[in-house]
Design a protein around this motif. Structure first.
Motif, short mmCIF file in Angstrom:
data_model
loop_
_atom_site.label_atom_id
_atom_site.label_comp_id
_atom_site.label_asym_id
_atom_site.label_seq_id
_atom_site.Cartn_x
_atom_site.Cartn_y
_atom_site.Cartn_z
N GLY A 120 41.30 47.90 34.92
CA GLY A 120 40.42 46.89 34.34
C GLY A 120 40.99 46.18 33.13
O GLY A 120 40.34 45.29 32.58
N PHE A 121 42.21 46.54 32.70
CA PHE A 121 42.79 45.90 31.51
C PHE A 121 43.10 44.43 31.77
O PHE A 121 43.66 44.07 32.80
CB PHE A 121 44.06 46.63 31.09
N VAL A 122 42.74 43.59 30.81
CA VAL A 122 43.05 42.16 30.87
C VAL A 122 43.71 41.77 29.55
O VAL A 122 43.13 41.93 28.48
CB VAL A 122 41.78 41.31 31.07
N SER A 123 44.94 41.29 29.61
CA SER A 123 45.64 40.91 28.38
C SER A 123 45.21 39.52 27.93
O SER A 123 44.63 38.75 28.70
CB SER A 123 47.17 40.92 28.62
N GLU A 124 45.52 39.20 26.68
CA GLU A 124 45.32 37.84 26.19
C GLU A 124 46.45 36.95 26.70
O GLU A 124 47.47 37.43 27.17
CB GLU A 124 45.25 37.80 24.67
N LEU A 125 46.26 35.65 26.62
CA LEU A 125 47.31 34.70 26.98
C LEU A 125 48.32 34.64 25.83
O LEU A 125 47.95 34.41 24.68
CB LEU A 125 46.71 33.31 27.23
N SER A 126 49.60 34.87 26.13
CA SER A 126 50.63 34.91 25.10
C SER A 126 51.65 33.79 25.30
O SER A 126 51.90 33.34 26.42
CB SER A 126 51.37 36.26 25.13
N GLN A 127 52.26 33.38 24.20
CA GLN A 127 53.34 32.39 24.22
C GLN A 127 54.15 32.57 22.95
O GLN A 127 53.59 32.55 21.85
CB GLN A 127 52.75 30.97 24.30
N HIS A 128 55.46 32.79 23.06
CA HIS A 128 56.26 33.12 21.89
C HIS A 128 57.73 32.87 22.19
O HIS A 128 58.11 32.54 23.33
CB HIS A 128 56.05 34.59 21.50
N GLU A 129 58.59 33.05 21.20
CA GLU A 129 60.02 32.90 21.40
C GLU A 129 60.58 34.08 22.20
O GLU A 129 59.94 35.11 22.34
CB GLU A 129 60.73 32.84 20.03
N THR A 164 56.83 30.31 28.02
CA THR A 164 55.90 29.99 29.11
C THR A 164 54.63 30.80 28.93
O THR A 164 54.70 32.04 28.82
CB THR A 164 56.53 30.32 30.48
N PRO A 165 53.46 30.18 28.88
CA PRO A 165 52.22 30.96 28.72
C PRO A 165 52.11 32.03 29.80
O PRO A 165 52.33 31.75 30.98
CB PRO A 165 51.13 29.89 28.88
N HIS A 166 51.77 33.25 29.37
CA HIS A 166 51.72 34.35 30.33
C HIS A 166 50.66 35.37 29.94
O HIS A 166 50.31 35.52 28.77
CB HIS A 166 53.08 35.04 30.45
N SER A 167 50.16 36.06 30.94
CA SER A 167 49.18 37.13 30.74
C SER A 167 49.17 37.99 31.99
O SER A 167 49.78 37.63 33.00
CB SER A 167 47.78 36.56 30.48
N TRP A 168 48.48 39.13 31.95
CA TRP A 168 48.40 39.97 33.13
C TRP A 168 47.10 40.76 33.14
O TRP A 168 46.44 40.92 32.11
CB TRP A 168 49.60 40.90 33.26
N LYS A 169 46.73 41.24 34.34
CA LYS A 169 45.51 42.01 34.52
C LYS A 169 45.82 43.19 35.44
O LYS A 169 46.66 43.10 36.32
CB LYS A 169 44.41 41.18 35.19
N ASN A 170 45.09 44.28 35.21
CA ASN A 170 45.08 45.37 36.17
C ASN A 170 43.67 45.39 36.77
O ASN A 170 42.74 45.93 36.18
CB ASN A 170 45.39 46.71 35.51
N LEU A 171 43.53 44.77 37.93
CA LEU A 171 42.21 44.63 38.56
C LEU A 171 41.88 45.80 39.48
O LEU A 171 40.83 45.79 40.13
CB LEU A 171 42.15 43.32 39.35
N THR A 172 42.77 46.79 39.54
CA THR A 172 42.54 47.94 40.42
C THR A 172 41.80 49.04 39.67
O THR A 172 41.52 48.93 38.47
CB THR A 172 43.88 48.49 40.95
N ASP A 173 41.51 50.12 40.38
CA ASP A 173 40.83 51.26 39.74
C ASP A 173 41.80 52.39 39.42
O ASP A 173 41.39 53.52 39.17
CB ASP A 173 39.69 51.77 40.63
N THR A 174 43.11 52.08 39.44
CA THR A 174 44.12 53.07 39.08
C THR A 174 45.04 52.51 38.00
O THR A 174 45.23 51.29 37.91
CB THR A 174 44.98 53.47 40.30
N PRO A 175 45.64 53.37 37.16
CA PRO A 175 46.54 52.89 36.12
C PRO A 175 47.80 52.26 36.71
O PRO A 175 48.18 52.54 37.85
CB PRO A 175 46.90 54.15 35.32
N ALA A 176 48.44 51.41 35.94
CA ALA A 176 49.73 50.83 36.32
C ALA A 176 50.73 51.13 35.21
O ALA A 176 50.37 51.14 34.03
CB ALA A 176 49.61 49.32 36.53
N ARG A 177 51.98 51.38 35.61
CA ARG A 177 53.04 51.57 34.62
C ARG A 177 54.05 50.44 34.78
O ARG A 177 54.51 50.16 35.87
CB ARG A 177 53.75 52.92 34.81
N ILE A 178 54.37 49.80 33.65
CA ILE A 178 55.25 48.64 33.67
C ILE A 178 56.43 48.89 32.72
O ILE A 178 56.23 49.25 31.56
CB ILE A 178 54.50 47.38 33.20
#
Length: 208
Positions: A120-129, A164-178
């Motif tokens: 269920g994690f949803v990151s904010e939209l990021s943009q940086h060097e 480049t503006p970027h963000s990510w979500k984990n829409l599943t019911d299990t954890p993800a490792r990145i």
């Protein structure tokens, strides 16, 4: 796969708000300096949003402090990290947990972490060097990059510019490792990488 347990004693929002007010900065001024919107910074200060490590670093830079001002953890002693003793930390109880992979030495340019992304994690939209590479170790995420959306699963990778503006979500019911590797300049100071000083995360008990 169990996500590492976490204990976080201090609230992040009040620390940011108190520091901002001490400097006499409005939400607008602090947001402009940090490169985030007023609405988002207000949510962070009210603990209604959890910033990623990179965004917290931008906020810390805007408030003229290091990450250690908001959080506190051991640093790696050398360039070798053992899986069972690797430093782990988290910004807040319900957000992501991080494992520090990289080491600190003069002129280092890369930062590297394993991100434990809860369901269920949803990151904010990021943009940086700088630039970033992500590699999915376990689970599945939905990655947004410059208006395009990619479903990424175990074994998938993506290399992109932080501009480049970027963000990510984990829409599943299990954890993800990145696996995350990048040249995030806000984590560097005077030509030397600064590992964030954040409360360590106890490892989960895997005994049956």
């Amino acid at each position: 796969m169990a996500r590492p347990g976490l204990k976080q004693d201090r609230k992040l929002g009040p620390l940011i708000r108190n520091r901002r007010k001490r400097l006499g900065l409005t939400l607008q001024a602090a947001g402009d300096l940090a490169g985030v919107s007023v609405g988002y910074l207000s949510q962070v200060e009210r603990d209604n949003a959890t910033p990623s490590l990179g965004t917290l670093a931008q906020i810390a830079q805007a408030l003229d402090v290091g990450l250690e001002y908001f959080v506190a953890t051991p640093r790696p002693a050398d360039s070798l990290t053992r899986a069972e003793r690797r430093p782990q930390f988290a910004i807040t109880e319900n957000g992501m947990a991080y494992e520090a992979l990289g080491a600190e030495f003069p002129d280092v340019e890369l930062s590297s972490y394993i991100l434990h992304t809860p369901p269920g994690f949803v990151s904010e939209l990021s943009q940086h060097e700088g630039e970033e590479i992500i590699y999915i170790l376990d689970g599945e995420i939905e990655q947004m990059l410059g208006g395009e959306v990619f479903t990424m699963r175990q074994g998938d990778s993506l290399h992109y510019s932080g501009a480049t503006p970027h963000s990510w979500k984990n829409l599943t019911d299990t954890p993800a490792r990145i696996l995350w590797v990048g040249t995030l300049t806000v984590l560097q100071s005077a030509g030397q990488r600064r590992l964030p000083t954040i409360m360590p995360v106890p490892r989960a008990n895997t005994d049956p």
